[in-house]
Each structure stands twice: as structure tokens, then as C-alpha cells.
Design a protein around this motif. Structure first.
Motif, short mmCIF file in Angstrom:
data_model
loop_
_atom_site.label_atom_id
_atom_site.label_comp_id
_atom_site.label_asym_id
_atom_site.label_seq_id
_atom_site.Cartn_x
_atom_site.Cartn_y
_atom_site.Cartn_z
N VAL A 499 99.21 62.68 97.24
CA VAL A 499 97.89 62.30 97.72
C VAL A 499 96.88 62.42 96.59
CG1 VAL A 499 96.06 62.83 99.36
CG2 VAL A 499 98.45 63.01 100.08
N LEU A 500 96.19 61.34 96.31
CA LEU A 500 95.12 61.35 95.30
C LEU A 500 93.78 61.75 95.91
CD1 LEU A 500 95.59 58.16 93.08
CD2 LEU A 500 95.98 60.54 92.45
N LEU A 501 93.53 61.24 97.12
CA LEU A 501 92.23 61.47 97.77
C LEU A 501 92.41 61.35 99.27
CD1 LEU A 501 89.18 61.95 97.28
CD2 LEU A 501 88.88 59.48 97.27
N ALA A 502 91.70 62.20 100.00
CA ALA A 502 91.75 62.18 101.46
C ALA A 502 90.34 62.15 102.00
CB ALA A 502 92.49 63.40 101.99
N THR A 503 90.20 61.64 103.22
CA THR A 503 88.87 61.58 103.82
C THR A 503 88.32 62.97 104.10
OG1 THR A 503 89.97 61.28 105.96
CG2 THR A 503 89.14 59.30 104.87
N GLU A 504 89.18 63.93 104.33
CA GLU A 504 88.79 65.33 104.48
C GLU A 504 89.52 66.12 103.40
OE1 GLU A 504 86.56 66.34 106.52
OE2 GLU A 504 86.45 64.80 108.08
N GLY A 505 88.80 67.02 102.75
CA GLY A 505 89.36 67.73 101.60
C GLY A 505 90.68 68.42 101.86
N GLU A 506 90.81 69.07 103.05
CA GLU A 506 92.02 69.83 103.30
C GLU A 506 93.26 68.94 103.45
OE1 GLU A 506 89.87 69.30 107.29
OE2 GLU A 506 89.36 69.79 105.22
N LEU A 507 93.02 67.65 103.76
CA LEU A 507 94.15 66.74 103.92
C LEU A 507 94.78 66.38 102.58
CD1 LEU A 507 92.78 64.26 106.62
CD2 LEU A 507 94.36 66.16 106.94
N ALA A 508 94.09 66.65 101.50
CA ALA A 508 94.64 66.32 100.17
C ALA A 508 95.93 67.09 99.90
CB ALA A 508 93.62 66.62 99.09
N ASP A 509 96.12 68.22 100.59
CA ASP A 509 97.32 69.04 100.39
C ASP A 509 98.38 68.77 101.45
OD1 ASP A 509 96.13 70.34 98.19
OD2 ASP A 509 95.06 71.71 99.55
N ILE A 510 98.20 67.75 102.25
CA ILE A 510 99.15 67.45 103.31
C ILE A 510 100.50 67.09 102.70
CG2 ILE A 510 98.60 64.98 103.46
CD1 ILE A 510 98.82 65.20 106.49
N LEU A 512 103.76 65.16 102.19
CA LEU A 512 104.24 63.84 102.57
C LEU A 512 105.73 63.91 102.88
CD1 LEU A 512 102.45 61.56 99.93
CD2 LEU A 512 101.81 61.96 102.31
N SER A 513 106.10 63.19 103.89
CA SER A 513 107.51 63.06 104.24
C SER A 513 107.69 61.75 104.98
CB SER A 513 107.97 64.24 105.12
OG SER A 513 107.30 64.20 106.37
N SER A 514 108.93 61.39 105.24
CA SER A 514 109.17 60.12 105.92
C SER A 514 108.59 60.13 107.33
CB SER A 514 110.67 59.82 105.97
OG SER A 514 111.36 60.87 106.61
N SER A 515 108.42 61.32 107.91
CA SER A 515 107.78 61.46 109.21
C SER A 515 106.46 62.20 109.00
CB SER A 515 108.68 62.23 110.18
OG SER A 515 108.04 62.37 111.43
#
Length: 532
Positions: A499-510, A512-515
Motif C-alpha cells: 500500500v502506497l497511500l490509503a484514505t485513512e492513515g491506519e489503512l496504510a498498514d493493512i 494485503l492478501s488474496s482475500s
């Protein structure tokens, strides 16, 4: 290779009456704009487009011009304009002016001379017609603000045509002297540093030379504006417009690195015609499709696909989510979706145009009947088309009148201006303003967002996903246009990205997976790993 600035850049529209008042009269002006240019530059945008600032009686707030080559005293002087230009250039901001060539004010010297006599040298600069044998108007054409588009001139015994107010008589663009006069206006401002023009109602410039009646619109409903009662097949978008726009483009091309933008509210197939044969027309026929589209992933995915497919070879796309004529973005999508809308606008292929205040989530401001200023609302009240609510003053800080003016503002301030303002959001790294700045900065860093190709990935009921590619850079944009969390399945190559950028800051660390569970009202920009 060098790329035209208007392809890689971001445009920011300023409505001058509402941006910043510097002299305490409650109305914004050029000095006010200049004082706020540092803020505009801090957004990272590349150009400002300023709505009309020329001498005008203000029957339609500057879209009725009485002198194309002078600044209205309400906004300042030519010296103020030059100072604004100098500051813009210092901040590396381009300046686009509003050109209003379809009509003038009835107070313009050209029209005064035209109506002085049927033998006037400028009689044919405007559209004059005899009454029918029974004394009625020449045809059934309707003004865009309601009522007949023809007004009787008692002194010379003819009707003149006005697509808008009777105070806005239409110029006769079939007269070469008119074309040359407006060309000289363009040269005047480009010589003074203007980087181009947004051309008002450009599709109105040519009319049917036989002045035939417009046919009825079978889909019209009384709840709609009267202009929709007829199909405007003879009063606008005439086939002869193509050659005329080619002429305007030739004038633009006399000066290096300028841009020609057209305001065009037409179906997609007709919009494309304004690029001109061999791209000899407007550089950017404004694309307003998102302004009226339902806010749904399937509808927007379809709209993008159709627009991309319709573009002529080499035609550069553009996108708009707000302007001075349309309800505020935050009121159309809801505040929760403003972040997703920002990410959509700034990651689609093509030039984005922002409307002042959208970067802080300004909403429609209720305007009581006694405070209404909009000409259209005053002519056709109660239909819900009042444009005042999206033209209210910029909300700069939490002080009285939000720092816009020390006087009574020309339109009311928003009730939430004490919280929704630039100063407050500038202190919050998680604010909508901060997201806009981050998105624009990322756009400038990643050429794939500026110039890369567009590839649809998938869409669900609420989630829209697409890819932007340039050379070995591949980015995926994931947008949840719904309110609830959505379970989506990502291709393995996307799940391997970061993730380069997210609409909410905490989502930047989400992770990633196929689901992936994409929260409601959220968006991600993912960079894919290099292949090979």
C-alpha cells in the motif's frame, strides 16, 4: 520526453467572489486571491482557473461582460491582475482565465452600437431577427434561464437573441469581425501571461442559420427547467461549431504552451467532437460525466470504460467532480465518501479539476429566500436549481466569517465553518485536506498516475478496482463506494503488492492478501512488485 503541463497537472478552480475579500466589501477580489496563492500552491496543484473577473454589470455575476480587456473594479485593477500573475509565476502556478465569447452584456459598447440603428456598423455583430407576421417571436427557442430567448427592441423594431438573460445578448459568430475581435481578446490576455482559457458554453457559439424551431422533448417534466422542454438541436451544438473551434485553437497556438478548455454539457458522443478533427479543437472538452453519475461502482466503472473507448486517437481525458454550477461534492456523495471521491478523481487517467473548498469538504450552504442571488433561481424559483449554495465563501479559519471578510459576506457562511476550515484541517495530519495534499504529491511522484494507461480490474456492487501502468510501474486503485466493509478477492499479483497511500492513515498498514476486507468509505493505492 517533455509532456504538456495540462496533461500531467492538476487544475484548481477559483470563484473570485468567494475566495478572499481584501478590501472589506464582502466580495472576494484579485488581491485576495493573490494573498491566498501560497495556500493554493501548498496543495500541489499546477494551475488555477479563475471565473470571470472582467468589467460587468453583474446581471449574471461576471458572465455578462461589458469590457473583455479590463478588470471590474469590484475585483481590482489591471495592476492587481499583473501582481497576481507575477506571484503565480513565482509559485510556479499557471493561470487560466474564463473566456465568455457566446454573449456580452447589453451594456457592452458593441451591443450599444449594434442596437443604435439597423444601419449600425455593428448591427450584424449580434443576432437580430424580424418578428413573425403576427408580431410574435422569430421562433420557439427558450432561454436557459426560462422564458423566450428573444427580446424586443422598440427603437429598431426587431428582436435580438439571448441564450441566457435578456441582459446577455448573443454575439453572431458567423460574422468574421466578431471572430477576430474575440481572437484579439485572447491575444491580449495571453500577452499578459494567461496560460489559456476555459471557454464558457462553447457549444452555444453556432446556431442554425435558418433559425428553425426546436422540436419538443418528449421526456420533459414540469419539475424540470423550462429549457429542457425542447430539444436544443437548432439553437446549440450546430455542426459548424467544429470549424470555429479550430479557429480558436489556431489563436491559442500562436503562443507556446497554452491550453484551450471547453465547457460542454452534451452526451458523450457529441462531447468527443470538440476535440476536433486531428485534435485541432479544444485540448480538454470538460468531462462532466461524474457530476451526474449515480455514486455506484458498477455505474462508474461503465462510465469510465465508455469514456475511454470514445476518446479519439490521442485525445487526452479529463475529469471533474465539482464546479460553480453543480451541487457540492460532499453534499452529493456524503461526507463519508469525500475521501474515496478524492482518490478516484486524482488517480483516473486524465487531467483532474478541483473546485475550491472541496479539499476541505465544504457542503451546500442553505440560502434563505431573502438572500438568494442566483439569476436562475430568481427566474425559476423552487425547482431546486439554485447555484448559490455551492458558491458560498471559502472557509479559511474559525474566526468571524471564517477569515473570508471583515464585512457581511455576499452569501452566507456555512454553519459548520468553525470546524470545517483550512486552519483547523491543516493541523490534523488525518484530515481530508491532508489526504488531498498527499494524493496530489503522490500523483506528481508517480508518472504512472499522471500519464499511465488505464486498465479496469474488476468491480462489485460497491468496490471499484483499476490499474494504472507506465513502463515498469504498475499501480492498483481499490475504492469502496459503499458504507459497509466488503470482502474482495484480489489476484495474487495484486496481493503481493504494498500500500502506497490509503484514505485513512491506519489503512496504510493493512495486510494485503488474496482475500481482503476493504472497509466502507475507504480506498487504497497499491504498488505492484516489479515483474521479471
Amino acid at each position: 520526453m517533455a509532456t504538456e503541463w495540462w496533461k500531467s497537472g492538476v487544475i484548481y478552480q477559483i470563484y473570485p467572489r468567494s475566495f478572499q475579500d481584501s478590501d472589506g466589501d464582502g466580495i472576494g477580489d484579485l488581491k485576495g486571491i493573490r494573498d491566498r496563492l501560497a495556500y493554493v500552491a501548498s496543495l500541489g496543484v499546477d494551475a488555477i482557473w479563475i471565473s470571470p473577473i472582467f468589467v460587468s454589470p453583474m446581471a449574471d455575476f461576471g458572465y455578462d461582460i461589458a469590457d473583455y480587456c479590463a478588470i471590474d473594479p469590484l475585483f481590482g485593477t489591471l495592476d492587481d491582475f499583473d501582481a497576481l500573475m507575477a506571484e503565480a509565476k513565482r509559485l510556479e502556478l499557471r493561470v487560466i482565465l474564463d473566456l465568455v465569447p457566446n454573449h456580452t452584456s447589453d451594456q457592452h459598447p458593441w451591443f450599444k452600437e449594434s442596437r443604435s440603428s439597423r444601419n449600425s456598423a455593428k448591427r450584424d455583430w449580434y443576432i437580430w431577427r424580424d418578428a413573425k407576421a403576427d408580431g410574435s417571436v422569430p421562433n420557439n427557442w427558450i432561454s436557459n434561464f426560462g422564458g423566450s430567448a428573444w427580446s424586443w427592441d422598440e427603437a429598431t423594431g426587431q428582436y435580438y437573441y439571448h441564450a441566457f438573460l435578456k441582459e446577455q445578448p448573443d454575439l453572431n459568430w458567423r460574422n468574421p469581425e466578431v471572430r477576430e475581435a474575440i481572437s484579439d481578446v485572447m491575444r491580449f490576455w495571453m500577452a499578459r501571461g494567461a496560460d489559456g482559457f476555459r471557454v464558457d458554453v462553447i457549444w452555444h457559439l453556432m446556431k442554425d442559420p435558418e433559425f428553425r424551431d426546436n422540436p419538443p422533448n418528449p421526456a420533459w417534466q414540469p419539475s424540470q427547467p423550462e429549457i429542457n422542454r425542447l430539444l436544443q438541436v437548432h439553437s446549440a451544438d450546430h455542426p459548424d461549431i467544429e470549424g470555429l473551434i479550430t479557429e480558436l485553437r489556431r489563436v491559442i497556438d500562436e503562443y507556446p504552451d497554452r491550453v484551450l478548455i471547453g465547457e460542454i454539457y452534451l452526451p458523450m458522443d457529441r462531447l468527443m467532437a470538440y476535440y476536433g478533427r486531428g485534435l485541432s479543437g479544444t485540448h480538454l472538452p470538460f468531462n462532466f460525466l461524474l457530476l451526474q453519475a449515480p455514486w455506484s461502482a458498477p455505474k462508474i466503472a461503465q462510465l469510465i470504460a465508455e469514456y475511454e473507448a470514445a476518446l479519439p486517437p490521442g485525445g487526452w481525458p479529463n475529469w471533474v467532480l465539482g464546479n460553480h454550477d453543480q451541487p457540492r461534492l460532499a453534499s452529493r456523495t456524503g461526507l463519508e465518501q469525500t475521501r474515496v471521491a478524492a482518490m478516484l478523481l486524482l488517480t483516473l487517467r486524465g487531467t483532474p479539476t478541483l473546485y475550491y473548498g472541496d479539499e476541505i469538504g465544504m457542503q451546500q450552504v442553505p440560502v434563505p429566500p431573502e438572500a438568494v442571488r442566483d439569476t436562475w433561481e430568481l427566474r425559476e424559483p423552487g425547482l431546486g436549481f439554485n447555484r448559490d449554495p455551492q458558491r458560498t465563501p471559502m472557509q479559511w479559519n474559525g474566526s468571524s466569517n471564517s477569515g473570508f471578510t471583515t464585512a457581511t459576506p455576499w452569501l452566507p457562511m456555512a454553519a459548520n465553518a468553525a470546524e470545517c476550515n483550512v486552519a483547523t484541517m491543516a493541523q490534523d495530519p488525518h484530515s481530508l485536506l491532508a489526504l488531498y495534499r498527499s494524493l496530489i504529491a503522490l500523483r506528481h511522484r508517480m508518472r504512472a498516475l499522471q500519464l499511465g494507461s488505464y486498465h479496469p480490474l474488476f468491480h462489485t456492487e460497491h468496490v471499484l478496482a483499476y490499474e494504472r501502468r507506465l513502463d515498469d510501474t504498475r499501480l492498483v486503485v481499490l475504492l469502496n463506494l459503499g458504507q459497509t466493509d466488503e470482502e474482495i478477492t484480489l489476484p495474487e499479483y495484486v496481493a503481493a503488492g504494498r500500500v502506497l497511500l490509503a484514505t485513512e492513515g491506519e489503512l496504510a498498514d493493512i495486510p494485503l492478501s488474496s482475500s481482503l476486507t476493504l472497509p466502507g468509505n475507504a480506498g487504497l493505492i497499491v504498488r505492484l512488485p516489479l515483474v521479471g
